[in-house]
Scaffold this active site. Structure first.
Site: not given
Length: 612
Positions: A327, A406, A410, A414-416, A439
């Protein structure tokens, strides 16, 4: 006229790099007020008052000085955070990276043309490898289109780190060795490394300047597999990469000291395009349940991966695929972009090669044999043992939630992504009777060499909504209002974080300046609420939207009593991988998934458009 010509030319992968804006430094005032806002859900009134006092003092004295120094630093660097982030988040960390830092995951091909099947793995691997080499060539010739957010160009620098890149352990701090060059910059290594049954082979992916065809790659891979099947297992030096970093650094120094040829082999592995791991396991998975494949990608055989390579392509003997990646040099979106490209190339051709079956007289793969002594053997045994113990503690589930995706979310306006984030928090709240520090990764690639910012989804609004959902006396209207407030706050914070207006990286910068100058750690960072709210890498729920594609991955939880929560959103489903530590009695990945599923159903039910 001239203008039109330039517009019709395809954009080069790295052409916008020099014109990207510098990473901004937010104002001290705004960062501290956002920080106070973020710790609020975790504090009693008394604790909050104490923290507010600490913050006020910090703002008036030491914080002010540190902030001025940070502004000075930002004047001389296009990205004031870049080196610091690499060091603090990755290179100085001493815990083993392969389990704690690497990300890994399943390939999606089993959903269409490549379901698990015996006797197919090398044929498929040769096609998959060929497409991967095409992608390398696209980056090398800068024909990969630069990514954009709307019309805004995004930083593409991390794409240089996908191939020919390796982390090298150091006693105090690791380094990243990157051997990649674009065509205009000069020659780039073009060899591959194949690991199989504890042994290591290499061959050039080019012959006469041309990328090997799938039939040619198949011949190379078959040669390696046949050699390994008929002979005893190798020493498994790769297992050393799973070790605690300082220990691995010392073992590596010893390896080099017994024979200079060992250093040459290490260089060959480090500079290779990527590693192909031929794995004898058959981690049966399906489109609805990727658990085995995801677990195997993150915790599989340590002798056939090079944990420090930026890309290990895992080939399982049931014809399924996965990856494990370091990472440090790049974030997962680079690998996701490539795997999505592979998926889109493999699907329409049904995973078949339509070209010539001819095989040119290419040289056979060469085995790379380390000189080992008793100490190296005991180092390898120790590495395997600690890896086995720690990987046995990792619990992973990777399931598809198939009730909706999604499209339905939508339709309710609403925001997925926010929907998934709030469902995750409600799921945790239900199971653990309280909020968790969260987080979510926010991407800051609008800025020069930008990587990520922390977005903290556990807002006071989200907690108020969770409380309302758990309150039997609360009516549906009040619940819906609370939910919409939580959505609004989340969307606002995410937007700000992507604009470089988050506060976590800013606070890290202030902390590091104090550290670099040998000052005592400011009280702000010693305050119990700092860690309780997630600061210093103490987030209980560590989550990330991996994207809206077919590609998913996972990472281990940040803390012992925490979860990793990673997901991809499709039109008709949401696929989630959740990680937890088995040795923590309070957490359970499967229960969190079930709780999450019911939360999603409730939210959709509540958001009936007529009442919004």
């Amino acid at each position: 006229m001239a203008n039109n010509v330039s517009e019709s030319l395809p954009e080069l992968t790295f052409q916008h790099q020099s014109s990207l804006p510098s990473l901004p430094v937010p104002s001290l005032e705004s960062s501290l007020s956002k920080y106070l806002d973020a710790v609020h859900p975790f504090a009693s009134e008394k604790e909050f008052k104490a923290t507010a006092d600490i913050v006020r003092k910090f703002k008036e004295s030491v914080g002010k000085e540190l902030h001025q120094k940070l502004l000075q630093r930002a004047k001389t660097k296009k990205n004031w955070l870049e080196e610091w982030w690499l060091d603090a988040a990755y290179l100085e960390i001493r815990i083993p990276s392969q389990l704690n830092v690497n990300f890994g995951g399943p390939a999606p091909y089993l959903e269409h043309c490549w379901p698990p099947a015996e006797g197919t793995h090398l044929q498929r691997a040769s096609i998959c490898t060929w497409h991967t080499l095409q992608y390398w060539n696209l980056i090398r010739t800068e024909r990969l289109a630069p990514q954009k957010a709307g019309k805004t160009a995004l930083d593409m620098d991390q794409f240089r780190m996908l191939f020919c890149t390796c982390k090298v352990p150091g006693v105090k701090k690791d380094t990243i060795h990157n051997y990649f060059k674009t065509e205009s910059e000069g020659p780039c290594p073009s060899h591959l490394v194949v690991m199989c049954r504890g042994r290591i082979f290499t061959f050039d992916a080019l012959y006469d300047g041309q990328i090997l065809t799938p039939p040619e790659l198949l011949r190379q891979l078959s040669y390696v597999e046949e050699r390994c099947e008929g002979e005893p297992e190798g020493d498994g030096v790769g297992a050393l990469t799973t070790e605690e970093r300082t220990r691995w650094a010392k073992a590596r120094e010893h390896l080099i000291s017994i024979d200079p040829h060992n250093k040459t082999i290490l260089e060959t592995i480090q500079s290779s395009l990527f590693v192909i791991s031929l794995d004898e396991k058959k981690p049966y998975s399906s489109p609805e349940n990727y658990t085995n494949l995801t677990l195997e990608a993150l915790t599989g055989n340590p002798t056939i991966r090079w944990g420090d390579k930026s890309y290990n392509s895992l080939v399982f003997s049931d014809g399924t695929f996965g990856s494990t990646c370091d990472h440090a040099p790049y974030d997962a979106m680079v690998l996701v972009s490539m795997c999505w490209y592979l998926d889109q190339q493999i699907k329409p051709t049904e995973g078949k090669w339509k070209g010539s079956g001819a095989v040119r007289p290419i040289p056979l793969p060469e085995e790379l044999v380390f000189t080992v002594d008793k100490k190296v053997r005991s180092d390898i045994a120790h590495a395997k043992q600690q890896y086995l113990e720690s990987t046995q503690d990792l619990q992973i589930v990777c399931y598809a939630f198939t009730a909706f995706g999604k499209t339905a979310i939508k339709q309710k306006k609403l925001h997925p992504d926010t929907c998934v984030q709030l469902a995750m928090q409600l799921a945790y709240y239900r199971m653990h009777k309280g909020p968790a520090s969260c987080y979510e990764t926010a991407m800051t690639r609008k800025f020069y060499h930008g990587r990520t910012e922390t977005m903290r989804p556990c807002t006071q609004e989200a907690v108020n909504w969770c409380k309302a959902m758990m309150d039997p006396t609360c009516n549906v209207d009040a619940k819906r209002k609370a939910m919409l407030l939580a959505f609004k706050k989340h969307n606002k914070l995410m937007f700000e974080a992507q604009e470089g207006k988050g506060f976590d990286r800013h606070l890290l910068g202030l902390y590091l300046i104090a550290k670099e100058e040998g000052r005592p750690t400011p009280e702000l960072f010693m305050d119990p609420l700092y860690a309780k709210s997630g600061g210093g890498g103490n987030f209980v729920l560590s989550s990330s939207l991996v994207g809206y594609t077919t590609v998913l991955g996972a990472v281990a939880p940040m803390v012992h009593h925490g979860y990793g929560f990673f997901y991809r959103i499709r039109d008709d489903r949401i696929v989630i991988s959740i990680s937890a530590w088995k040795s923590c009695r309070q957490t359970d990945a499967a229960s969190l998934f079930n709780s999450f599923s019911s939360s999603l159903h409730e939210m959709l039910h509540m958001a009936t458009t007529s009442q919004l």
